[in-house]
Design a protein around this motif. Structure first.
Motif, PDB file in Angstrom:
ATOM      1  N   GLN A  44       0.824  -1.202   0.000  1.00  0.00           N
ATOM      2  CA  GLN A  44       0.000   0.000   0.000  1.00  0.00           C
ATOM      3  C   GLN A  44       0.865   1.261   0.000  1.00  0.00           C
ATOM      4  N   ARG A  45       1.923   1.247   0.811  1.00  0.00           N
ATOM      5  CA  ARG A  45       2.819   2.408   0.886  1.00  0.00           C
ATOM      6  C   ARG A  45       3.443   2.693  -0.470  1.00  0.00           C
ATOM      7  N   ALA A  46       3.856   1.629  -1.172  1.00  0.00           N
ATOM      8  CA  ALA A  46       4.523   1.782  -2.466  1.00  0.00           C
ATOM      9  C   ALA A  46       3.525   1.959  -3.618  1.00  0.00           C
ATOM     10  N   GLY A  47       2.233   1.707  -3.350  1.00  0.00           N
ATOM     11  CA  GLY A  47       1.217   1.886  -4.379  1.00  0.00           C
ATOM     12  C   GLY A  47       1.164   0.773  -5.410  1.00  0.00           C
ATOM     13  N   TYR A  48       1.626  -0.422  -5.046  1.00  0.00           N
ATOM     14  CA  TYR A  48       1.600  -1.564  -5.960  1.00  0.00           C
ATOM     15  C   TYR A  48       0.340  -2.395  -5.747  1.00  0.00           C
ATOM     16  N   THR A  49      -0.180  -2.933  -6.846  1.00  0.00           N
ATOM     17  CA  THR A  49      -1.264  -3.904  -6.756  1.00  0.00           C
ATOM     18  C   THR A  49      -0.643  -5.300  -6.722  1.00  0.00           C
ATOM     19  N   VAL A  50      -1.447  -6.279  -6.380  1.00  0.00           N
ATOM     20  CA  VAL A  50      -0.989  -7.668  -6.367  1.00  0.00           C
ATOM     21  C   VAL A  50      -0.511  -8.065  -7.765  1.00  0.00           C
ATOM     22  N   GLU A  51      -1.272  -7.687  -8.772  1.00  0.00           N
ATOM     23  CA  GLU A  51      -0.910  -8.028 -10.150  1.00  0.00           C
ATOM     24  C   GLU A  51       0.433  -7.412 -10.551  1.00  0.00           C
ATOM     25  N   GLU A  52       0.643  -6.163 -10.179  1.00  0.00           N
ATOM     26  CA  GLU A  52       1.898  -5.487 -10.528  1.00  0.00           C
ATOM     27  C   GLU A  52       3.093  -6.161  -9.856  1.00  0.00           C
ATOM     28  N   VAL A  53       2.936  -6.520  -8.589  1.00  0.00           N
ATOM     29  CA  VAL A  53       4.021  -7.205  -7.886  1.00  0.00           C
ATOM     30  C   VAL A  53       4.301  -8.546  -8.546  1.00  0.00           C
ATOM     31  N   ALA A  54       3.253  -9.292  -8.817  1.00  0.00           N
ATOM     32  CA  ALA A  54       3.413 -10.607  -9.451  1.00  0.00           C
ATOM     33  C   ALA A  54       4.148 -10.472 -10.782  1.00  0.00           C
ATOM     34  N   ASP A  55       3.731  -9.516 -11.589  1.00  0.00           N
ATOM     35  CA  ASP A  55       4.383  -9.300 -12.886  1.00  0.00           C
ATOM     36  C   ASP A  55       5.851  -8.924 -12.718  1.00  0.00           C
ATOM     37  N   GLN A  56       6.142  -8.046 -11.777  1.00  0.00           N
ATOM     38  CA  GLN A  56       7.507  -7.564 -11.580  1.00  0.00           C
ATOM     39  C   GLN A  56       8.460  -8.643 -11.082  1.00  0.00           C
ATOM     40  N   ILE A  57       7.946  -9.582 -10.284  1.00  0.00           N
ATOM     41  CA  ILE A  57       8.844 -10.613  -9.738  1.00  0.00           C
ATOM     42  C   ILE A  57       8.723 -11.947 -10.471  1.00  0.00           C
ATOM     43  N   GLY A  58       7.866 -11.997 -11.471  1.00  0.00           N
ATOM     44  CA  GLY A  58       7.775 -13.191 -12.300  1.00  0.00           C
ATOM     45  C   GLY A  58       7.002 -14.345 -11.697  1.00  0.00           C
ATOM     46  N   LEU A  59       5.977 -14.035 -10.900  1.00  0.00           N
ATOM     47  CA  LEU A  59       5.128 -15.075 -10.319  1.00  0.00           C
ATOM     48  C   LEU A  59       3.675 -14.800 -10.674  1.00  0.00           C
ATOM     49  N   SER A  60       2.818 -15.737 -10.341  1.00  0.00           N
ATOM     50  CA  SER A  60       1.392 -15.554 -10.612  1.00  0.00           C
ATOM     51  C   SER A  60       0.756 -14.650  -9.557  1.00  0.00           C
ATOM     52  N   ARG A  61      -0.346 -14.044  -9.960  1.00  0.00           N
ATOM     53  CA  ARG A  61      -1.132 -13.231  -9.037  1.00  0.00           C
ATOM     54  C   ARG A  61      -1.638 -14.101  -7.883  1.00  0.00           C
ATOM     55  N   GLN A  62      -1.956 -15.361  -8.193  1.00  0.00           N
ATOM     56  CA  GLN A  62      -2.464 -16.277  -7.169  1.00  0.00           C
ATOM     57  C   GLN A  62      -1.408 -16.554  -6.087  1.00  0.00           C
ATOM     58  N   ALA A  63      -0.153 -16.650  -6.493  1.00  0.00           N
ATOM     59  CA  ALA A  63       0.920 -16.898  -5.518  1.00  0.00           C
ATOM     60  C   ALA A  63       1.033 -15.735  -4.541  1.00  0.00           C
ATOM     61  N   VAL A  64       1.043 -14.520  -5.069  1.00  0.00           N
ATOM     62  CA  VAL A  64       1.153 -13.340  -4.197  1.00  0.00           C
ATOM     63  C   VAL A  64      -0.091 -13.210  -3.327  1.00  0.00           C
ATOM     64  N   SER A  65      -1.270 -13.495  -3.890  1.00  0.00           N
ATOM     65  CA  SER A  65      -2.515 -13.455  -3.106  1.00  0.00           C
ATOM     66  C   SER A  65      -2.483 -14.471  -1.970  1.00  0.00           C
ATOM     67  N   ALA A  66      -1.919 -15.638  -2.224  1.00  0.00           N
ATOM     68  CA  ALA A  66      -1.821 -16.672  -1.186  1.00  0.00           C
ATOM     69  C   ALA A  66      -0.909 -16.202  -0.044  1.00  0.00           C
ATOM     70  N   TRP A  67       0.144 -15.464  -0.367  1.00  0.00           N
ATOM     71  CA  TRP A  67       1.011 -14.910   0.697  1.00  0.00           C
ATOM     72  C   TRP A  67       0.219 -13.929   1.545  1.00  0.00           C
ATOM     73  N   LEU A  68      -0.528 -13.046   0.872  1.00  0.00           N
ATOM     74  CA  LEU A  68      -1.286 -12.021   1.590  1.00  0.00           C
ATOM     75  C   LEU A  68      -2.388 -12.628   2.455  1.00  0.00           C
ATOM     76  N   ALA A  69      -2.916 -13.772   2.038  1.00  0.00           N
ATOM     77  CA  ALA A  69      -3.963 -14.452   2.807  1.00  0.00           C
ATOM     78  C   ALA A  69      -3.385 -15.325   3.914  1.00  0.00           C
ATOM     79  N   GLY A  70      -2.053 -15.493   3.932  1.00  0.00           N
ATOM     80  CA  GLY A  70      -1.427 -16.324   4.954  1.00  0.00           C
ATOM     81  C   GLY A  70      -1.517 -17.814   4.676  1.00  0.00           C
ATOM     82  N   ARG A  71      -1.910 -18.198   3.442  1.00  0.00           N
ATOM     83  CA  ARG A  71      -2.009 -19.616   3.101  1.00  0.00           C
ATOM     84  C   ARG A  71      -0.639 -20.219   2.786  1.00  0.00           C
TER      85      ARG A  71
END
Length: 181
Positions: A44-71
């Motif tokens: 939130q501080r950096a203004g990134y969306t989950v999709e943008e982070v996933a794209d930038q680090i080369g992973l799926s949106r689902q992977a980053v979402s799973a981290w945020l959900a604590g799964r």
């Protein structure tokens, strides 16, 4: 403080009152002490969306979402890439383990390195490094010095982390013996 006597802070909270504590270890390959709340705050501080982070680090949106959900938790390499992207340290994303409770695995994770990469860098077998990290083998002074350089921490932190791993191993073995009685 929860019913187990563990202090729950915004940094170690996952969601819905769950948290990451030094007692809760993650599955092989994950980052111990990772905080979804800390990641969300830095996103939130950096203004990134989950999709943008996933794209930038080369992973799926689902992977980053799973981290945020604590799964799930990110691998040390993914954690390092996210930290670089967000211009924070890996320690900022893994506040769940106090310094005095860190093991060599925790220091390696905070350095953003896999066990394979560290073993290759040190010129040792991965199985040897695994045994050292778990307190099953003595920590050679040359290896300790190399780890300190590699993880960019003082030598005494490496030695303390190894001692912590030895202590945790002894406690687990004692608990197992006690249960068998």
């Amino acid at each position: 403080m929860d019913e187990r006597g563990v202090v729950v802070t915004p940094e170690n909270e996952v969601s819905g009152g769950e948290f990451v504590s030094q007692e809760k270890r993650v599955a092989r390959g994950g980052s111990v002490g990772f905080s979804p709340v800390a990641l969300r705050r830095h996103l939130q501080r950096a203004g990134y969306t989950v999709e943008e982070v996933a794209d930038q680090i080369g992973l799926s949106r689902q992977a980053v979402s799973a981290w945020l959900a604590g799964r799930t938790t990110p691998s040390p390499q993914s954690l390092s890439r996210v930290a670089q992207l967000l211009e924070v340290t890996t320690a900022d994303l893994t506040p769940g383990i106090p310094l005095e409770s860190m093991t060599l695995q925790d220091l390696r994770t905070r350095a953003g390195m896999s066990q394979t990469a560290v073993a290759q860098e040190l010129g040792v077998l991965q199985s040897y490094l695994s045994d050292v990290e778990r307190g099953r083998r003595e920590l050679n002074t040359d290896i300790a010095a190399a780890l300190a350089r590699l993880y960019q921490v003082p030598l005494d932190e490496i030695l303390d982390a190894w001692e912590q791993a030895v202590t945790l191993r002894k406690e687990r073995l004692a608990a197992r013996r006690k249960r068998k009685r």
